[in-house]
Design an enzyme around this catalytic site. Structure first.
Site, short mmCIF file in Angstrom:
data_model
loop_
_atom_site.label_atom_id
_atom_site.label_comp_id
_atom_site.label_asym_id
_atom_site.label_seq_id
_atom_site.Cartn_x
_atom_site.Cartn_y
_atom_site.Cartn_z
CD GLU A 101 -2.70 -1.03 2.61
OE1 GLU A 101 -3.59 -1.87 2.74
OE2 GLU A 101 -2.47 -0.15 3.46
CB CYS A 121 5.60 -6.14 8.87
SG CYS A 121 6.72 -5.42 10.10
CB CYS A 125 3.03 -4.49 16.29
SG CYS A 125 4.75 -3.96 16.27
N GLY A 169 5.68 -2.66 6.63
CA GLY A 169 7.04 -3.14 6.80
C GLY A 169 7.88 -2.33 7.76
CD GLU A 170 11.49 -1.41 11.52
OE1 GLU A 170 10.40 -1.01 11.95
OE2 GLU A 170 12.50 -0.70 11.51
CB SER A 199 8.24 5.46 11.00
OG SER A 199 7.60 4.95 12.14
CB SER A 222 6.37 2.72 16.34
OG SER A 222 6.28 3.24 15.04
CG LEU A 223 8.10 4.80 23.16
CD1 LEU A 223 9.42 4.10 22.91
CD2 LEU A 223 8.33 6.14 23.87
CG HIS A 224 2.89 2.18 19.80
ND1 HIS A 224 2.35 3.31 19.25
CD2 HIS A 224 3.37 1.46 18.74
CE1 HIS A 224 2.49 3.27 17.93
NE2 HIS A 224 3.11 2.16 17.60
CG ASN A 298 -6.85 3.58 12.25
OD1 ASN A 298 -7.89 4.19 12.09
ND2 ASN A 298 -5.65 4.09 12.03
N1 SAH Z 1 7.52 -0.55 11.04
C1 SAH Z 1 7.57 0.87 11.16
C2 SAH Z 1 6.75 1.63 10.14
C3 SAH Z 1 5.36 1.13 9.77
S1 SAH Z 1 4.01 1.36 10.87
C4 SAH Z 1 7.18 1.30 12.55
O1 SAH Z 1 6.78 0.45 13.34
O2 SAH Z 1 7.32 2.47 12.87
C5 SAH Z 1 3.65 3.07 10.94
C6 SAH Z 1 2.97 3.46 12.25
O3 SAH Z 1 1.60 3.02 12.31
C7 SAH Z 1 3.66 2.83 13.46
O4 SAH Z 1 3.77 3.80 14.48
C8 SAH Z 1 2.67 1.76 13.85
O5 SAH Z 1 2.84 1.37 15.18
C9 SAH Z 1 1.35 2.44 13.57
N2 SAH Z 1 0.22 1.53 13.53
C10 SAH Z 1 0.17 0.27 13.11
N3 SAH Z 1 -1.08 -0.23 13.23
C11 SAH Z 1 -1.83 0.75 13.73
C12 SAH Z 1 -3.22 0.86 14.08
N4 SAH Z 1 -4.03 -0.17 13.92
N5 SAH Z 1 -3.65 2.04 14.56
C13 SAH Z 1 -2.82 3.09 14.71
N6 SAH Z 1 -1.52 3.06 14.40
C14 SAH Z 1 -1.02 1.89 13.93
#
Ligand code: SAH
Length: 357
Positions: A101, A121, A125, A169-170, A199, A222-224, A298
């Site tokens: 995408e 990927c 996660c 992807g990463e 990212s 992407s900390l979360h 999302n």
């Molecule tokens: N692998 C990389 C880049 C791709 S993801 C990374 O992890 O940063 C891009 C961003 O979208 C990341 O911060 C990821 O955690 C976030 N993301 C993935 N799924 C999501 C979801 N369902 N809702 C909100 N953010 C999401």
């Protein structure tokens, strides 16, 4: 023309795609042609667009030979446009049938393309649609670059100003091709380093490698979650690269590049959206002078928890602000067109919108 050899492919038996070759690799295969042909072709590919047929100053026969020798990487499988026309999302089919995408987003002051670096990927996660479906393969340089070229063609007359490596992807699990693609966007498409953002889920060796590169691109992490117990659950790679080490790597990047660092934080209802979470996050941000991008999660098919509702998002942002940390709430761009986070591929649904810009 002899078979073109390039290093940026995803495997040695993959076809050479239109945006795979470097300038030198292309030059090696234009033997017998006048020297200026290379400039014309390169200029045509990177300044004009993907269609070799449109490079009008090339002899027709050469256009045709090149077109056949260098097929485009991406075939549109679905294209959807948000109701307001400001977000366009593509699902592309690759030569071997894998899907990726790309998203184009218009804002008042900028236009951003979000690109994928891998088909699928391996980071797993749980809340991410791409992570749920696993790894297919690396993308080649050309498969990454062509996403921007194609999005740019749709974006006109608005110029693509920014590219974020935040699609599927990463990036650091496909480091060499990702970096080669970044160089191409910078050197040949003219996008400045401060408008390029990579990212990562937190792959420390990738951060350290990028700190040594010459282009000072932006780093987003992407900390979360701001403690290992929670982050181990949300982002499994945290077990290998825990927070304290990740923060140190970010500090090294900051020292090397002096670019603003940002953390992404998907707000998950009742999981990582308490005032305590905000304070823990703020403590990390203080050490790195980092900015936070908040995005309500999302919902995806494989993860039943919902995103934090609007009021909770605002409270979280205010708590960060009280702690002296800047945070931007990202609207969930194009949720109605499945434009968020791997969901178009998951649903394979197209919304046919007649109001396309
Ligand atoms: N692998 C990389 C880049 C791709 S993801 C990374 O992890 O940063 C891009 C961003 O979208 C990341 O911060 C990821 O955690 C976030 N993301 C993935 N799924 C999501 C979801 N369902 N809702 C909100 N953010 C999401």
């Amino acid at each position: 023309m002899t078979q073109i050899q390039v290093v940026g492919r995803h495997s040695i038996d993959a076809p050479v795609l239109r945006y795979d070759p470097t300038r030198d690799e292309l030059a090696a295969h234009l033997e017998g042609q006048p020297r200026y042909r290379l400039d014309q072709i390169w200029e045509g590919l990177y300044k004009q667009g993907s269609d070799l047929e449109d490079i009008s100053n090339l002899p027709k026969s050469l256009r045709q030979t090149l077109s056949e020798a260098l097929p485009p990487a991406l075939t549109p499988e679905a294209e959807s446009v948000s109701r307001d026309g400001q977000t366009v999302k593509w699902l592309w089919k690759l030569h071997d049938g894998h899907m990726i995408e790309t998203v184009l987003m218009h804002y008042r002051e900028r236009t951003t393309v979000c690109v994928s670096t891998q088909a699928g990927c391996a980071m797993a996660c749980g809340f991410c649609a791409t992570g749920q479906s696993g790894f297919d393969r690396q993308l080649s340089v050309g498969e990454i670059v062509e996403q921007v070229i194609r999005a740019r063609a749709t974006s006109a007359p608005r110029r693509v100003s920014n590219v974020v490596f935040m699609g599927m992807g990463e990036p650091f699990a496909n480091y060499d091709r990702t970096w080669a693609a970044l160089q191409r966007l910078h050197d040949d498409m003219g996008i400045s380093a401060r408008h390029l953002t990579v990212s990562t889920v937190g792959v420390i060796p990738g951060i350290d490698r990028m700190a040594k590169e010459d282009l000072p691109v932006n780093l987003a992490v992407s900390l979360h979650a701001a403690n290992d117990t929670l982050r181990d659950q949300l982002v499994p790679i945290n077990k290998r690269y825990p927070i304290e080490q990740l923060v140190s790597a970010c500090a090294r990047y900051l020292a090397a590049k002096n670019r603003r660092l940002s953390f992404e934080w998907a707000l998950i209802d009742g999981v990582n959206d308490s005032p305590d979470d905000a304070r823990e996050l703020a403590a990390i941000c203080h050490r790195l002078r980092a900015h936070v991008n908040l995005i309500p999660l999302n919902p995806t098919p494989g993860y039943p928890t919902r995103g934090t509702p609007g009021e909770g998002v605002e409270q979280f942002r205010e708590e960060l602000e009280q702690q002296g940390v800047n945070a931007t709430v990202r609207r969930n761009r194009g949720t109605e067109i499945d434009a968020a986070c791997g969901q178009l591929r998951a649903s394979r649904q197209v919304i046919d919108n007649p109001k396309r810009r």
